[in-house]
Write an enzyme that holds these catalytic residues in place. Structure first.
Site, PDB file in Angstrom:
ATOM      1  N   TYR A 333      38.160  37.187  51.308  1.00  0.00           N
ATOM      2  CA  TYR A 333      37.289  36.626  50.877  1.00  0.00           C
ATOM      3  C   TYR A 333      36.291  37.219  50.496  1.00  0.00           C
ATOM      4  CZ  TYR A 333      33.709  33.129  51.728  1.00  0.00           C
ATOM      5  OH  TYR A 333      33.253  31.783  51.273  1.00  0.00           O
ATOM      6  N   LYS A 337      34.459  37.340  46.595  1.00  0.00           N
ATOM      7  CA  LYS A 337      33.461  37.156  46.534  1.00  0.00           C
ATOM      8  C   LYS A 337      31.984  37.928  46.040  1.00  0.00           C
ATOM      9  CE  LYS A 337      32.036  33.211  46.647  1.00  0.00           C
ATOM     10  NZ  LYS A 337      31.952  32.225  45.953  1.00  0.00           N
TER      11      LYS A 337
END
Length: 590
Positions: A333, A337
């Site tokens: 994640y 990002k």
């Protein structure tokens, strides 16, 4: 200074549903960072940004960032700042409401938790915004409208607006919120030509709040939305003729496994984070390979071609975690990002950009009412299992920290948007909305607050009796935590008594115990990088931004995390919000 040419003019990202082509010319250049200053008045000569066609594929590296202090030199306790270090004044004004008036916005992720809080605040404080276009993944316009009504307009979050507008509420909302069928994972955002042309002529601000937040998501899925999404959106933004600002909602944890005090700085192309021996090295020229987003996508494509369908999901999850840890990020994640941020900065050209980096976003502090949330946030599954007597300990650093209410994140977002949207300068500004330096909530204190709350307001079991919880035990090792889980599971199920009576374990109860233990260990393993996180997020830019606001603006759009009373928030706001909005009142004493 080394220049790296990228010969490929397109990136192919393969989504789980099929092949999705991402055509994006790559331009990498050294961009401006700005220092926030507060002045009366503003520059009203906004840039009109037109599509420039082909863009050269040249990457220019920036100078290495200063190393962040090692926790050996700067422990969490030494990172707390005394209050009042940023002078507040009333001479100037950001002019948040004035900026919102008459503007046209595009929001991605508008049906998500933070997106809804943002939309609600905009419409409540500035009902004369022109339009808010909400990008919605749907088969057709009718389905998009249905999603907008069900997931946004009819949400409890908007009850204050419902009371204000009464019978005209639906009409007001539908006059301001326009559902747009689209997808950040598709070329041109999946927009048809008419919609694309119309929006590039009308938009003033683009807000990207779309993300896949699963820590161990498939690498292809996470890369497509968290990295490919911002890449496509910034390409779209460069074709908008009167765009004043591109705003990216990121996360403070894009800083990966950096330690000590973490400043509000951008990522440079090729930057890796290597955590070893308790010290951080930001490597531009070192033994580790540079992190090049295009190379990651090529690797992903090649890996998928070599995998069988039966092993695809597992291998894609495994690959994401491997690549993240290789470069110094804790999971797929935050790794994807971070690459999304890199692509925005590399490709933005003259587009003014603001990046908002909140830490852990929790339930609303005050607005539109205290305690609203949707779904389980970071630590909420552990809080609820503890309250129900299902989990009496967790793998966590007692001095680790949690953050920060959703409405404060939204207020900071609106202040930064108005500040830099009005200026219209082609700068790149980062704001970390976090309390870990100035007002930390540590896990040890959280555990005590949970114990106090659930003993004074216990859950009720299926027989209507109160669930009494012991003090939560905090463990430093998975081995100790696992042993505790087994002891607790055996005691809860009566497995130990059965073993003594029968001389052997009950197979059914043993299966139940094993499943319970494995679920808790999975949670602990996923959260470990956060519950033992060694970094503390500096918020100097955010504090300076707050210093630019008038007293009235700070009252209406406040985000002073130093003022959060954590005992009151956890006990009287967050947990009651969990019980009402997530548990839906189950387990309450009727």
């Amino acid at each position: 200074m080394e220049a790296i040419s990228l010969s490929s003019s397109s990136i192919s990202a393969i989504a789980s549903s099929g092949a999705v082509k991402v055509k994006q010319s790559l331009s990498f250049s050294k961009n401006k960072m700005s220092v926030i200053s507060c002045q009366s008045g503003s520059n009203n000569n906004h840039h009109a940004i037109k599509s420039s066609g082909g863009i050269s594929s040249v990457l220019t590296e920036s100078s290495p960032s200063p190393l962040v202090s090692s926790p050996a030199l700067m422990g969490p306790a030494s990172l707390v700042l005394s209050p009042g270090q940023v002078e507040m004044h009333d001479e100037g004004s950001i002019g948040i409401v004035k900026f919102l008036k008459g503007k046209t916005f595009l929001i991605t992720g508008g049906t998500g938790f933070l997106g809804k809080v943002l939309i609600e605040k905009m419409l409540r404080t500035a009902p004369d915004v022109q339009k808010i276009y909400v990008l919605i993944k749907a088969n057709n316009s009718e389905a998009a409208l249905e999603r907008l009504k069900n997931e946004v307009i009819n949400a409890e979050l908007f009850k204050n607006l419902k009371e204000k507008h009464g019978k005209s509420y639906q009409g007001f909302m539908l006059s301001k919120l326009i559902p747009v069928v689209g997808n950040v994972c598709e070329t041109n955002l999946g927009l048809d030509k008419h919609t694309f042309d119309f929006m590039t002529n009308e938009l003033d601000v683009i807000i990207n709040s779309a993300a896949n937040t699963t820590f161990d998501e498939r690498y292809d899925t996470a890369l497509d939305i968290n990295t490919g999404g911002p890449t496509r959106l910034i390409g779209f933004a460069k074709q908008c003729l009167k765009l004043k600002l591109f705003l990216q909602v990121s996360t403070a944890y894009v800083n990966g496994q950096r330690q000590g005090r973490i400043m509000e700085k951008p990522f440079c192309a090729g930057e890796s984070i290597s955590a070893a021996g308790g010290e951080e090295a930001v490597l531009h020229h070192g033994s580790l390979p540079k992190l090049i987003v295009e190379d990651e996508i090529k690797l992903l494509v090649e890996s998928k071609q070599s995998l069988q369908d039966s092993s695809l999901v597992h291998k894609m999850k495994e690959l994401g975690m491997q690549r993240a840890k290789k470069y110094g990020w804790q999971d797929t994640y935050v790794f994807t990002k971070a690459m999304g941020e890199m692509m925005i900065d590399n490709l933005r050209g003259e587009v003014p950009v603001v990046v908002i980096r909140p830490s852990v976003i929790e339930s609303t502090y005050k607005e539109p009412f205290p305690g609203w949330m949707e779904g389980n946030r970071m630590m909420d599954p552990i809080i609820l299992q503890y309250g129900k007597g299902q989990l009496t300990g967790f793998l966590v650093d007692p001095n680790g920290v949690l953050d920060v209410p959703a409405d404060m994140v939204v207020n900071a977002t609106l202040a930064a948007m108005a500040k830099h949207g009005e200026a219209g300068k082609p700068e790149y500004n980062i704001y970390q909305v976090a309390s870990s330096v100035v007002n930390p909530l540590v896990f040890r204190d959280l555990a005590e607050l949970l114990y106090q709350h659930f003993n004074s307001s216990p859950f009720m079991d299926s027989t209507g009796n109160p669930v009494r919880v012991p003090k939560m035990k905090l463990f430093h090792s998975m081995e100790d935590f696992s042993s505790h889980l087994w002891r607790h599971a055996i005691n809860r199920t009566g497995l130990g008594a059965l073993a003594n009576l029968d001389g052997k374990l009950s197979q059914k109860l043993e299966t139940i115990c094993r499943k319970s233990v494995e679920q808790a260990k999975y949670l602990a393993n996923i959260y470990e990088s956060y519950t033992f996180y060694g970094g503390r997020f500096d918020n100097s830019n955010t504090k300076r931004l707050m210093g630019c606001m008038t007293k009235e603006e700070r009252q209406e759009f406040g985000f002073d995390v130093e003022k959060i009373d954590w005992e009151d928030y956890i006990s009287n706001v967050h947990i009651p919000g969990l019980r009402r909005h997530v548990m839906k009142g189950r387990g309450l004493n009727s």
